[in-house]
Structure formats: structure tokens, C-alpha cells
Design a protein around this motif. Structure first.
Motif, PDB file in Angstrom:
ATOM      1  N   GLY A   1       0.775  -1.234   0.000  1.00  0.00           N
ATOM      2  CA  GLY A   1       0.000   0.000   0.000  1.00  0.00           C
ATOM      3  C   GLY A   1       0.804   1.279   0.000  1.00  0.00           C
ATOM      4  O   GLY A   1       0.235   2.371   0.063  1.00  0.00           O
TER       5      GLY A   1
ATOM      6  N   SER B   1       3.983   1.814   1.969  1.00  0.00           N
ATOM      7  CA  SER B   1       4.954   2.091   3.040  1.00  0.00           C
ATOM      8  C   SER B   1       6.374   2.214   2.471  1.00  0.00           C
ATOM      9  O   SER B   1       7.177   3.001   2.976  1.00  0.00           O
TER      10      SER B   1
ATOM     11  N   GLY C   1       5.007 -10.164   4.443  1.00  0.00           N
ATOM     12  CA  GLY C   1       4.572 -11.498   4.036  1.00  0.00           C
ATOM     13  C   GLY C   1       3.510 -11.451   2.949  1.00  0.00           C
ATOM     14  O   GLY C   1       3.492 -12.302   2.048  1.00  0.00           O
ATOM     15  N   SER C   2       2.629 -10.464   3.018  1.00  0.00           N
ATOM     16  CA  SER C   2       1.542 -10.406   2.031  1.00  0.00           C
ATOM     17  C   SER C   2       2.082 -10.190   0.629  1.00  0.00           C
ATOM     18  O   SER C   2       1.637 -10.828  -0.324  1.00  0.00           O
TER      19      SER C   2
ATOM     20  N   ASP D   1       4.078 -13.347  -0.394  1.00  0.00           N
ATOM     21  CA  ASP D   1       3.151 -14.453  -0.710  1.00  0.00           C
ATOM     22  C   ASP D   1       2.448 -14.195  -2.043  1.00  0.00           C
ATOM     23  O   ASP D   1       2.288 -15.109  -2.858  1.00  0.00           O
TER      24      ASP D   1
ATOM     25  N   THR E   1      10.345  -6.167   4.265  1.00  0.00           N
ATOM     26  CA  THR E   1      10.202  -4.923   5.035  1.00  0.00           C
ATOM     27  C   THR E   1       9.506  -5.151   6.372  1.00  0.00           C
ATOM     28  O   THR E   1       9.374  -4.216   7.157  1.00  0.00           O
TER      29      THR E   1
ATOM     30  N   ASN F   1      11.106 -19.297   2.740  1.00  0.00           N
ATOM     31  CA  ASN F   1      10.407 -20.573   2.616  1.00  0.00           C
ATOM     32  C   ASN F   1       9.637 -20.613   1.294  1.00  0.00           C
ATOM     33  O   ASN F   1       9.697 -19.662   0.509  1.00  0.00           O
TER      34      ASN F   1
ATOM     35  N   LYS G   1      -9.433 -18.270   2.635  1.00  0.00           N
ATOM     36  CA  LYS G   1      -8.005 -17.969   2.770  1.00  0.00           C
ATOM     37  C   LYS G   1      -7.289 -19.311   2.678  1.00  0.00           C
ATOM     38  O   LYS G   1      -7.370 -20.125   3.600  1.00  0.00           O
TER      39      LYS G   1
ATOM     40  N   THR H   1      10.374   2.068  10.599  1.00  0.00           N
ATOM     41  CA  THR H   1       9.068   2.680  10.280  1.00  0.00           C
ATOM     42  C   THR H   1       7.884   1.747  10.521  1.00  0.00           C
ATOM     43  O   THR H   1       6.750   2.107  10.225  1.00  0.00           O
TER      44      THR H   1
ATOM     45  N   HIS I   1       4.921 -19.810  14.932  1.00  0.00           N
ATOM     46  CA  HIS I   1       5.524 -20.734  13.952  1.00  0.00           C
ATOM     47  C   HIS I   1       6.402 -21.759  14.657  1.00  0.00           C
ATOM     48  O   HIS I   1       6.391 -22.948  14.332  1.00  0.00           O
TER      49      HIS I   1
ATOM     50  N   HIS J   1      -2.734 -22.638  12.760  1.00  0.00           N
ATOM     51  CA  HIS J   1      -2.799 -21.805  11.554  1.00  0.00           C
ATOM     52  C   HIS J   1      -4.061 -22.101  10.736  1.00  0.00           C
ATOM     53  O   HIS J   1      -4.697 -21.186  10.219  1.00  0.00           O
TER      54      HIS J   1
HETATM   55  O1  NZQ Z   1       1.175  -2.431   2.354  1.00  0.00           O
HETATM   56  P1  NZQ Z   1       2.190  -1.542   2.960  1.00  0.00           P
HETATM   57  O2  NZQ Z   1       1.933  -0.115   2.733  1.00  0.00           O
HETATM   58  O3  NZQ Z   1       3.596  -1.942   2.625  1.00  0.00           O
HETATM   59  O4  NZQ Z   1       2.036  -1.688   4.577  1.00  0.00           O
HETATM   60  C1  NZQ Z   1       2.209  -2.913   5.255  1.00  0.00           C
HETATM   61  C2  NZQ Z   1       0.895  -3.529   5.701  1.00  0.00           C
HETATM   62  O5  NZQ Z   1      -0.107  -2.569   5.875  1.00  0.00           O
HETATM   63  C3  NZQ Z   1       2.893  -2.612   6.567  1.00  0.00           C
HETATM   64  N1  NZQ Z   1       4.365  -2.585   6.469  1.00  0.00           N
HETATM   65  C4  NZQ Z   1       5.184  -3.556   5.989  1.00  0.00           C
HETATM   66  N2  NZQ Z   1       6.479  -3.187   6.127  1.00  0.00           N
HETATM   67  C5  NZQ Z   1       6.477  -1.955   6.682  1.00  0.00           C
HETATM   68  C6  NZQ Z   1       5.130  -1.572   6.899  1.00  0.00           C
HETATM   69  N3  NZQ Z   1       4.794  -0.378   7.423  1.00  0.00           N
HETATM   70  C7  NZQ Z   1       5.795   0.454   7.739  1.00  0.00           C
HETATM   71  N4  NZQ Z   1       7.123   0.149   7.592  1.00  0.00           N
HETATM   72  C8  NZQ Z   1       7.490  -1.046   7.055  1.00  0.00           C
HETATM   73  N5  NZQ Z   1       8.796  -1.356   6.943  1.00  0.00           N
HETATM   74  O6  NZQ Z   1       2.504  -3.678   7.414  1.00  0.00           O
HETATM   75  C9  NZQ Z   1       1.193  -4.100   7.064  1.00  0.00           C
HETATM   76  C10 NZQ Z   1       1.091  -5.610   7.126  1.00  0.00           C
HETATM   77  O7  NZQ Z   1       1.899  -6.198   6.132  1.00  0.00           O
HETATM   78  P2  NZQ Z   1       1.727  -7.742   5.755  1.00  0.00           P
HETATM   79  O8  NZQ Z   1       2.704  -8.050   4.683  1.00  0.00           O
HETATM   80  O9  NZQ Z   1       0.285  -8.034   5.512  1.00  0.00           O
HETATM   81  O10 NZQ Z   1       2.109  -8.493   7.119  1.00  0.00           O
HETATM   82  P3  NZQ Z   1       2.776  -9.883   7.392  1.00  0.00           P
HETATM   83  O11 NZQ Z   1       4.205  -9.870   7.036  1.00  0.00           O
HETATM   84  O12 NZQ Z   1       2.401 -10.203   8.773  1.00  0.00           O
HETATM   85  O13 NZQ Z   1       2.060 -10.907   6.368  1.00  0.00           O
HETATM   86  C11 NZQ Z   1       0.817 -11.481   6.657  1.00  0.00           C
HETATM   87  C12 NZQ Z   1       0.405 -12.459   5.556  1.00  0.00           C
HETATM   88  O14 NZQ Z   1       1.354 -13.547   5.465  1.00  0.00           O
HETATM   89  C13 NZQ Z   1       0.665 -14.800   5.608  1.00  0.00           C
HETATM   90  C14 NZQ Z   1      -0.504 -14.439   6.474  1.00  0.00           C
HETATM   91  O15 NZQ Z   1      -1.508 -15.414   6.444  1.00  0.00           O
HETATM   92  C15 NZQ Z   1      -0.931 -13.113   5.883  1.00  0.00           C
HETATM   93  O16 NZQ Z   1      -1.700 -13.302   4.721  1.00  0.00           O
HETATM   94  N6  NZQ Z   1       1.585 -15.843   6.121  1.00  0.00           N
HETATM   95  C16 NZQ Z   1       2.509 -16.328   5.284  1.00  0.00           C
HETATM   96  C17 NZQ Z   1       3.357 -17.374   5.650  1.00  0.00           C
HETATM   97  C18 NZQ Z   1       4.366 -17.930   4.735  1.00  0.00           C
HETATM   98  N7  NZQ Z   1       4.396 -17.534   3.482  1.00  0.00           N
HETATM   99  O17 NZQ Z   1       5.166 -18.758   5.128  1.00  0.00           O
HETATM  100  C19 NZQ Z   1       3.269 -18.005   6.970  1.00  0.00           C
HETATM  101  C20 NZQ Z   1       2.457 -17.246   7.937  1.00  0.00           C
HETATM  102  O18 NZQ Z   1       1.980 -18.161   8.890  1.00  0.00           O
HETATM  103  C21 NZQ Z   1       1.305 -16.488   7.369  1.00  0.00           C
HETATM  104  O19 NZQ Z   1       0.188 -17.334   7.174  1.00  0.00           O
END
Ligand code: NZQ
Ligand code: ZN
Length: 387
Positions: free
Chosen positions: A38, A40, A95-96, A99, A137, A146, A159, A181, A197, A266
Motif C-alpha cells: 500500500g 509504506s 509477508g503479504s 506471498d 520490510t 520458505n 483464505k 518505520t 511458527h 494456523h
Molecule cells: O502495504 P504496505 O503499505 O507496505 O504496509 C504494510 C501492511 O499494511 C505494513 N508494512 C510492511 N512493512 C512496513 C510496513 N509499514 C511500515 N514500515 C514497514 N517497513 O505492514 C502491514 C502488514 O503487512 P503484511 O505483509 O500483511 O504483514 P505480514 O508480514 O504479517 O504478512 C501477513 C500475511 O502472510 C501470511 C498471512 O496469512 C498473511 O496473509 N503468512 C505467510 C506465511 C508464509 N508464506 O510462510 C506463513 C504465515 O503463517 C502467514 O500465514
């Protein structure tokens, strides 16, 4: 110790300033799509660092991948990849974003309907996906080292996850400076996700895999000790680095080798995100205590070991130590300001247990958990206990 194979091909570039090196990791003639969330990365200098590092490459951009990466948004990215003949993906985010990039890597060369990859959990083998790297980030998921990914579809409240050995990032940059940040609520999410985990791969039964058990316990202790330092107002580079490396090590495959693993927390947690949009990590903190209490008889030996080795609890019977272990875990989540009851996140929780039971039954998920014996009816009871 169980038999195992271990191959993790992701190259890690760890430390301040390492983003500058990515131009060496990506072929000079690649047509790259940088994928981000989004925005960041535009506020913290990461976007500028990537643009500078890749100024001599052919670079395109796709922004707007939301948290819990959305299938519909990713389909737009997929069209762009095909239209522009992109042949290398670069995830810049948490992660989003990583992924979402893995899903695009899998879908780019998949001939059927893209959602079938998730519906049928189609695995992507080496050489099948589009090559990609990542710049992390937000330490949390371990996705940077992974080969799994999780995608959401708001339209159907689903999901689902998939993965495969072809979906490891070729490289991942871990620069602890990015933590400056991250909002505090996301830092505590990261700690909680990484902590859980480890629990999913550890809280089963005592095993003979001494090293894996000790590494798992070390990650838990390190996360506990690092938490207050990364949450302090002053930025601490070393604490940030320790936090980041803990999250990666928690889910890069190492500690699960040679042991049985659970992952039911999970599976149930993903449903809560799909229904209510609750942050991934928080759903785990809601489910884990009930899951461990419900499965107390099979898990008490390991819970007691956790209480002893991670929290220093020496006195009491196995049962007493095990219950204290669960309490300590809950207290740790509360110390991070993470709530552990579903009703603390939504007033609309009634009927959730039925929904989870039905979803698992419809998907024929009849045997979750380390012994593949956890039924949809068990999931009903666990979710109900977590109200
Ligand atoms: O979208 P932006 O603007 O970048 O903002 C993000 C988002 O709103 C913000 N953010 C990230 N880095 C930042 C920051 N804000 C300021 N400074 C920074 N340096 O944080 C918010 C959340 O980000 P997101 O990527 O959604 O979080 P997370 O890393 O927790 O990822 C969650 C997703 O990963 C999946 C989850 O289910 C979920 O969908 N998972 C993936 C796994 C895997 N691939 O192995 C395992 C996990 O168990 C998990 O299921
Ligand atoms: Zn997780």
C-alpha cells in the motif's frame, strides 16, 4: 529422529545497505516486475533504494497488494505480467507482498484457472515457477526464506495456502533498518506470528531431535528477550537484526526437519482472518491456548518441557508445569498487547465454531494436527473454547 531431506536455496543478504547489491542477483537482461503493497516503501526510502539499485535494469512496477493478499488484485498483476512479457519478479514488502509474488510465480506458467492452484493445493516444483527475489520490510512470516504462501479471496471468504520447492525466493534482502518505520501493532504481530511458527513445529511430543528442539527453544527465548527492545521508542539496530533473523529462522524449514509438526492453529486462524479480517498473528494467539488445553493429554510432555526450558519452571508435576507453560505463553502475548479471546476482536463471534467445522468438513480436512486425527468436530470445540 525421522528421516528428512533438506534443501533451502534462498540466498540471504543480511544487513544495512544490502539492498544496493540486488542488481548482481538479477540477470542483466531480465524484464522485472517490482511488486509492493500500500505504499509504506515510498515513505521509508526502500522504494528509492530499489530504483537506484536497478537503474540499469528493465523495471516495471505493480503496487497495491493489500494485507492478506487478495486474489482479485493479483489477477490484475498476472495480466500485466503476461502483457509485458515479464520474466522476473521482485517482491518488496511484508509477508503479504512476498506471498502474492509466490502465487504470481506459480500462476505465470500455470495453464488452468489460477484459483485451482489454491483450491486443489497444486504444488509448484523446481523450474516451474517464474524466478523471483524479495526485499523484506516486515519480519514475521518467514516467507522470505520458505516456499509456502497464503492467498485470500474476499468474494468467497476463503483464505487458502499452497507452495512447493519451486517457490523459494532466489534471494532475500534482510536489512534491519526497515524496522524503523513499522508501526508497533505490526511489530507485535511479527513477534507473535514467528513465536507461533516455532510452537506449531515444537508443541507436539518430546522427540529425540535434540538439536531441532534446542534451536526451537532458543528462537522462543530470543523472541521473548528481543520483544521489549524492538518495542522501545529508541531504535536499536542489533535488536532489530535479532528480531528479523528469529522470524526467518522460525519458518525456513530448519526446525521442522526430523520431527512431527502440527499447524492446526494456523488452519483455524486463517478462518478467523477470512471471516472477520483479524490480523493473521492475532488469530493464532486466539486459537493456540485453547488448542493446547483441548489437546492437553497428547501435548503435556512437550508443554512441560517448554515450561522448564523456556520459562525456567522447575517445580511441579508434568501436568502442573504444562498448564503453567500455557499460562506463560498467554502472559507473553498479553505483554505484547495481543488479546487472546475471539470476543475481544469481534462481537459477532457466535456461530464461528459451526462455520469452521463446516468449512473443514467441506474441504475434507478430516485429520489435522501432528497425528492427523484432529477432526472438524474437534476444531469446533477448540474455536468455541477460544470465544
Ligand atoms: O502495504 P504496505 O503499505 O507496505 O504496509 C504494510 C501492511 O499494511 C505494513 N508494512 C510492511 N512493512 C512496513 C510496513 N509499514 C511500515 N514500515 C514497514 N517497513 O505492514 C502491514 C502488514 O503487512 P503484511 O505483509 O500483511 O504483514 P505480514 O508480514 O504479517 O504478512 C501477513 C500475511 O502472510 C501470511 C498471512 O496469512 C498473511 O496473509 N503468512 C505467510 C506465511 C508464509 N508464506 O510462510 C506463513 C504465515 O503463517 C502467514 O500465514
Ligand atoms: Zn503464521
Amino acid at each position: 529422529m525421522l528421516n528428512f531431506e533438506f534443501k533451502n536455496p534462498t540466498k540471504i543478504l543480511f544487513g544495512k545497505g544490502e539492498i544496493a547489491k540486488i542488481s548482481r542477483e538479477i540477470p542483466k537482461d531480465a524484464k522485472i516486475l517490482m511488486i509492493y503493497g500500500g505504499g509504506s516503501i515510498k515513505n521509508n526510502g526502500v522504494y528509492d533504494q530499489v530504483k537506484e539499485a536497478l537503474k540499469d535494469h528493465d523495471l516495471y512496477e505493480f503496487g497495491g497488494v493489500p494485507a492478506n493478499p487478495e486474489y482479485e488484485v493479483l489477477l490484475n498483476a498476472l495480466s500485466f505480467i503476461k502483457e509485458k512479457n515479464i520474466n522476473y519478479l521482485l517482491a518488496v514488502g511484508g509477508g503479504s507482498v512476498i506471498d502474492g509474488t509466490k502465487f504470481l510465480s506459480a500462476a505465470a506458467n500455470y495453464t488452468g484457472e489460477p484459483w485451482d492452484i489454491l483450491r486443489n493445493s497444486v504444488r509448484t516444483f523446481e523450474g516451474e515457477g517464474m524466478p523471483f527475489g524479495s526485499i523484506l520490510t516486515l519480519p514475521a512470516t518467514g516467507s522470505e526464506m520458505n516456499s509456502g504462501y497464503v492467498i485470500s479471496r474476499r468474494e468467497t471468504n476463503e483464505k487458502l495456502s499452497s507452495g512447493g520447492p519451486g517457490l523459494f525466493p532466489q534471494f532475500s534482502v534482510l536489512d534491519p533498518e526497515v524496522i524503523r518505520t513499522i508501526p508497533k501493532n505490526q511489530i507485535v504481530n511479527g513477534i507473535t506470528d514467528a513465536y507461533t511458527h516455532v510452537l506449531e513445529q515444537y508443541m507436539t511430543a518430546p522427540s529425540s531431535a535434540d538439536l531441532q528442539e534446542r534451536i526451537a527453544e532458543s528462537i522462543l527465548i530470543s523472541l521473548q528477550e528481543t520483544a521489549p527492545k524492538v518495542l522501545a521508542d529508541d531504535f536499536d539496530y542489533d535488536a532489530a537484526g535479532n528480531f528479523m533473523w528469529c522470524c526467518t529462522m522460525a519458518l525456513n524449514g530448519l526446525i521442522q526437519k526430523g520431527v512431527i509438526t502440527d499447524w492446526a492453529v494456523h488452519a483455524m486462524g486463517h478462518e478467523l482472518t477470512a471471516y472477520f479480517g483479524i490480523d493473521h498473528a492475532r488469530t493464532l494467539a486466539v486459537i493456540a491456548p485453547s488448542h493446547y488445553r483441548y489437546n492437553f493429554e497428547t501435548k503435556k510432555g512437550k508443554l512441560a518441557q517448554y515450561a522448564e526450558r523456556v520459562w525456567g519452571i522447575k517445580d511441579g508435576t508434568v501436568e502442573e508445569k504444562a498448564e503453567l507453560g500455557i499460562k506463560k505463553m498467554e502472559e507473553f502475548f498479553h505483554s505484547l498487547n495481543i488479546k487472546t479471546k475471539l470476543s475481544e476482536y469481534t462481537g459477532d463471534y457466535k456461530g464461528t465454531a459451526e462455520r469452521v467445522e463446516k468449512a473443514f468438513t467441506d474441504r475434507k480436512w478430516s485429520g489435522l494436527g501432528e497425528y492427523k486425527k484432529l477432526t472438524p468436530q474437534d476444531a469446533y470445540k477448540i474455536v468455541e473454547m477460544s470465544y
